[in-house]
Write a protein that holds these residues in place. Structure first.
Motif, PDB file in Angstrom:
ATOM      1  N   VAL A 119       6.282  -3.540   3.967  1.00  0.00           N
ATOM      2  CA  VAL A 119       5.647  -3.405   2.566  1.00  0.00           C
ATOM      3  C   VAL A 119       6.527  -2.495   1.787  1.00  0.00           C
ATOM      4  O   VAL A 119       7.054  -2.827   0.376  1.00  0.00           O
ATOM      5  N   ILE A 120       6.571  -1.273   1.998  1.00  0.00           N
ATOM      6  CA  ILE A 120       7.474  -0.309   1.383  1.00  0.00           C
ATOM      7  C   ILE A 120       8.988  -0.750   1.122  1.00  0.00           C
ATOM      8  O   ILE A 120       9.677  -0.598   0.250  1.00  0.00           O
ATOM      9  N   GLY A 121       9.723  -1.467   2.097  1.00  0.00           N
ATOM     10  CA  GLY A 121      11.113  -1.841   2.039  1.00  0.00           C
ATOM     11  C   GLY A 121      11.238  -3.014   1.283  1.00  0.00           C
ATOM     12  O   GLY A 121      12.394  -3.341   0.978  1.00  0.00           O
ATOM     13  N   ASP A 122      10.110  -3.705   0.909  1.00  0.00           N
ATOM     14  CA  ASP A 122      10.414  -4.961   0.342  1.00  0.00           C
ATOM     15  C   ASP A 122      10.453  -4.818  -1.220  1.00  0.00           C
ATOM     16  O   ASP A 122       9.415  -4.452  -1.815  1.00  0.00           O
ATOM     17  N   LYS A 123      11.541  -5.255  -1.851  1.00  0.00           N
ATOM     18  CA  LYS A 123      11.719  -5.178  -3.061  1.00  0.00           C
ATOM     19  C   LYS A 123      10.800  -5.919  -4.204  1.00  0.00           C
ATOM     20  O   LYS A 123      10.208  -5.644  -5.347  1.00  0.00           O
ATOM     21  N   LYS A 124       9.964  -6.949  -3.406  1.00  0.00           N
ATOM     22  CA  LYS A 124       8.971  -7.798  -4.255  1.00  0.00           C
ATOM     23  C   LYS A 124       7.692  -6.818  -4.371  1.00  0.00           C
ATOM     24  O   LYS A 124       6.927  -6.969  -5.259  1.00  0.00           O
ATOM     25  N   SER A 125       7.576  -5.739  -3.633  1.00  0.00           N
ATOM     26  CA  SER A 125       6.307  -4.934  -3.707  1.00  0.00           C
ATOM     27  C   SER A 125       6.595  -4.065  -5.083  1.00  0.00           C
ATOM     28  O   SER A 125       5.566  -3.701  -5.389  1.00  0.00           O
ATOM     29  N   TYR A 126       7.707  -4.102  -5.783  1.00  0.00           N
ATOM     30  CA  TYR A 126       7.722  -3.498  -7.087  1.00  0.00           C
ATOM     31  C   TYR A 126       8.025  -4.255  -8.064  1.00  0.00           C
ATOM     32  O   TYR A 126       8.006  -3.772  -9.219  1.00  0.00           O
ATOM     33  N   SER A 127       8.106  -5.470  -8.095  1.00  0.00           N
ATOM     34  CA  SER A 127       8.321  -6.219  -9.200  1.00  0.00           C
ATOM     35  C   SER A 127       7.002  -6.503 -10.063  1.00  0.00           C
ATOM     36  O   SER A 127       6.048  -6.636  -9.370  1.00  0.00           O
ATOM     37  N   ASN A 128       7.141  -6.287 -11.391  1.00  0.00           N
ATOM     38  CA  ASN A 128       6.069  -6.187 -12.225  1.00  0.00           C
ATOM     39  C   ASN A 128       4.886  -5.446 -11.797  1.00  0.00           C
ATOM     40  O   ASN A 128       3.855  -5.688 -11.605  1.00  0.00           O
ATOM     41  N   ALA A 154       4.501  10.015   0.294  1.00  0.00           N
ATOM     42  CA  ALA A 154       3.471  10.137  -0.254  1.00  0.00           C
ATOM     43  C   ALA A 154       3.009   9.055  -0.879  1.00  0.00           C
ATOM     44  O   ALA A 154       3.790   8.472  -1.793  1.00  0.00           O
ATOM     45  N   ILE A 155       1.582   8.519  -0.993  1.00  0.00           N
ATOM     46  CA  ILE A 155       1.304   7.329  -1.770  1.00  0.00           C
ATOM     47  C   ILE A 155       0.006   7.533  -2.405  1.00  0.00           C
ATOM     48  O   ILE A 155      -0.836   8.259  -1.785  1.00  0.00           O
ATOM     49  N   CYS A 156      -0.072   7.103  -3.613  1.00  0.00           N
ATOM     50  CA  CYS A 156      -1.264   7.063  -4.523  1.00  0.00           C
ATOM     51  C   CYS A 156      -1.770   5.583  -4.679  1.00  0.00           C
ATOM     52  O   CYS A 156      -1.006   4.927  -5.316  1.00  0.00           O
ATOM     53  N   LEU A 157      -2.699   5.198  -4.005  1.00  0.00           N
ATOM     54  CA  LEU A 157      -3.211   3.683  -4.229  1.00  0.00           C
ATOM     55  C   LEU A 157      -3.909   3.679  -5.588  1.00  0.00           C
ATOM     56  O   LEU A 157      -3.973   2.564  -6.136  1.00  0.00           O
ATOM     57  N   ARG A 182       0.192  -2.861  -3.685  1.00  0.00           N
ATOM     58  CA  ARG A 182      -0.948  -1.879  -3.569  1.00  0.00           C
ATOM     59  C   ARG A 182      -2.007  -2.217  -2.632  1.00  0.00           C
ATOM     60  O   ARG A 182      -2.461  -1.448  -1.692  1.00  0.00           O
ATOM     61  N   GLN A 183      -2.292  -3.672  -2.708  1.00  0.00           N
ATOM     62  CA  GLN A 183      -3.305  -4.194  -1.753  1.00  0.00           C
ATOM     63  C   GLN A 183      -3.025  -4.120  -0.400  1.00  0.00           C
ATOM     64  O   GLN A 183      -3.772  -3.840   0.563  1.00  0.00           O
ATOM     65  N   LYS A 184      -1.649  -4.248  -0.137  1.00  0.00           N
ATOM     66  CA  LYS A 184      -1.086  -4.392   1.397  1.00  0.00           C
ATOM     67  C   LYS A 184      -1.349  -2.860   1.903  1.00  0.00           C
ATOM     68  O   LYS A 184      -1.782  -2.648   3.199  1.00  0.00           O
ATOM     69  N   LEU A 185      -0.785  -1.957   1.281  1.00  0.00           N
ATOM     70  CA  LEU A 185      -1.053  -0.411   1.582  1.00  0.00           C
ATOM     71  C   LEU A 185      -2.687  -0.121   1.904  1.00  0.00           C
ATOM     72  O   LEU A 185      -3.043   0.683   2.632  1.00  0.00           O
ATOM     73  N   ASN A 186      -3.427  -0.621   0.838  1.00  0.00           N
ATOM     74  CA  ASN A 186      -4.838  -0.530   0.892  1.00  0.00           C
ATOM     75  C   ASN A 186      -5.442  -0.966   2.305  1.00  0.00           C
ATOM     76  O   ASN A 186      -6.267  -0.396   2.633  1.00  0.00           O
ATOM     77  N   ARG A 187      -4.952  -2.164   2.710  1.00  0.00           N
ATOM     78  CA  ARG A 187      -5.622  -2.728   3.796  1.00  0.00           C
ATOM     79  C   ARG A 187      -5.083  -1.682   4.984  1.00  0.00           C
ATOM     80  O   ARG A 187      -6.068  -1.451   6.140  1.00  0.00           O
ATOM     81  N   LEU A 188      -4.198  -1.286   5.077  1.00  0.00           N
ATOM     82  CA  LEU A 188      -3.692  -0.299   6.241  1.00  0.00           C
ATOM     83  C   LEU A 188      -4.565   1.194   5.957  1.00  0.00           C
ATOM     84  O   LEU A 188      -5.002   1.396   7.188  1.00  0.00           O
ATOM     85  N   CYS A 189      -4.903   1.484   4.490  1.00  0.00           N
ATOM     86  CA  CYS A 189      -5.937   2.533   4.629  1.00  0.00           C
ATOM     87  C   CYS A 189      -7.335   2.260   5.026  1.00  0.00           C
ATOM     88  O   CYS A 189      -7.789   3.162   5.736  1.00  0.00           O
ATOM     89  N   SER A 195     -10.145   8.216   3.663  1.00  0.00           N
ATOM     90  CA  SER A 195     -10.957   8.481   2.563  1.00  0.00           C
ATOM     91  C   SER A 195      -9.965   7.778   1.339  1.00  0.00           C
ATOM     92  O   SER A 195      -8.418   7.437   1.569  1.00  0.00           O
ATOM     93  N   ASP A 196     -10.470   7.695   0.246  1.00  0.00           N
ATOM     94  CA  ASP A 196      -9.944   7.316  -1.153  1.00  0.00           C
ATOM     95  C   ASP A 196      -9.175   5.647  -1.138  1.00  0.00           C
ATOM     96  O   ASP A 196      -8.119   5.582  -1.822  1.00  0.00           O
ATOM     97  N   CYS A 197      -9.839   5.231  -0.060  1.00  0.00           N
ATOM     98  CA  CYS A 197      -9.156   3.439  -0.222  1.00  0.00           C
ATOM     99  C   CYS A 197      -9.896   2.949  -1.452  1.00  0.00           C
ATOM    100  O   CYS A 197     -10.861   3.161  -1.664  1.00  0.00           O
ATOM    101  N   ARG A 198      -9.021   1.799  -1.818  1.00  0.00           N
ATOM    102  CA  ARG A 198      -9.615   1.101  -2.901  1.00  0.00           C
ATOM    103  C   ARG A 198     -10.651   0.159  -2.470  1.00  0.00           C
ATOM    104  O   ARG A 198     -10.479  -0.687  -1.556  1.00  0.00           O
ATOM    105  N   ASN A 199     -11.744   0.088  -3.436  1.00  0.00           N
ATOM    106  CA  ASN A 199     -12.634  -1.018  -3.141  1.00  0.00           C
ATOM    107  C   ASN A 199     -12.224  -2.302  -3.878  1.00  0.00           C
ATOM    108  O   ASN A 199     -12.069  -2.421  -4.947  1.00  0.00           O
ATOM    109  N   GLU A 200     -11.830  -3.269  -3.120  1.00  0.00           N
ATOM    110  CA  GLU A 200     -11.089  -4.465  -3.769  1.00  0.00           C
ATOM    111  C   GLU A 200     -12.263  -5.609  -3.514  1.00  0.00           C
ATOM    112  O   GLU A 200     -12.999  -5.820  -2.622  1.00  0.00           O
TER     113      GLU A 200
END
Length: 200
Positions: A119-128, A154-157, A182-189, A195-200
């Motif tokens: 997720v963090i290494g994929d440039k597609k995670s940062y487009s738009n 350090a990550i801020c979801l 963000r959703q992919k990292l939230n799944r790991l969270c 705590s502080d995972c996003r409710n999707e």
């Protein structure tokens, strides 16, 4: 009766101890170089660095999430509060001291390590990217090799943003995630039950 010499000595010691305590209570953010004001309070207590359980730091600036399988012995996920006011902090400072605001620590499985790197290494995670004017990291990833820390992230979801000592997939190196990233990292969270995972 106190002599003038005794009064002078007490004044000097008081002055010295006040100067030392104010210097020792200031926190330096290794990322911004700013000094955090110790008077700022976060939920009733300020961020400090712990002297116990110090680790040796050996940050490797050549490693990259883009290679996905860089060599490390273990990876810890950290559920913590890494901000105070406008100042942000990685889980460890450059002296190898842990931040005092850690709620949970979990060792990642190999599958989870690979997932984070993908997720963090994929440039597609940062487009738009999601553009939010905040950054309050609450999750961290710390990489160890031979008992030393070689990298941390350090990550801020909430803000869809991250910072890392490890090269990320973002060509601009801004660490601004898009909604999919963000959703992919939230799944790991959620999987880690942090705590502080996003409710999707």
């Amino acid at each position: 009766m106190k002599t003038p010499l005794t009064i002078f000595a007490i004044c000097c010691l008081t002055s010295l101890s006040c100067n030392n305590s104010s210097q020792n209570s200031q926190l330096t953010s290794q990322d911004t170089g700013k000094i955090a004001n110790p008077e700022q309070q976060l939920f009733g207590s300020s961020i400090k660095w712990l002297d116990s359980s110090k680790v040796e730091m050996a940050i490797d600036t050549t490693i990259s999430y883009k290679t996905k399988n860089f060599d490390c012995d273990s990876v810890l996920a950290i559920d913590y509060t890494g901000f105070e006011g406008e100042y942000t902090f990685l889980p460890l400072n450059d002296k190898g001291q842990w931040i005092n605001k850690i709620q949970q620590v979990k060792k990642l499985t190999q599958q989870q390590e690979d997932y984070v790197a993908t997720v963090i290494g994929d440039k597609k995670s940062y487009s738009n990217p999601v553009l939010v004017a905040c950054y309050e990291p609450r999750h961290g990833i710390v990489y160890f090799k031979n008992g030393r820390v070689i990298g941390q992230t350090a990550i801020c979801l909430s803000c869809a943003r991250l910072e890392s000592t490890i090269k990320i997939g973002d060509p601009k190196r801004e660490g601004l995630l898009n909604e999919v990233g963000r959703q992919k990292l939230n799944r790991l969270c959620k999987e880690l039950q942090f705590s502080d995972c996003r409710n999707e």
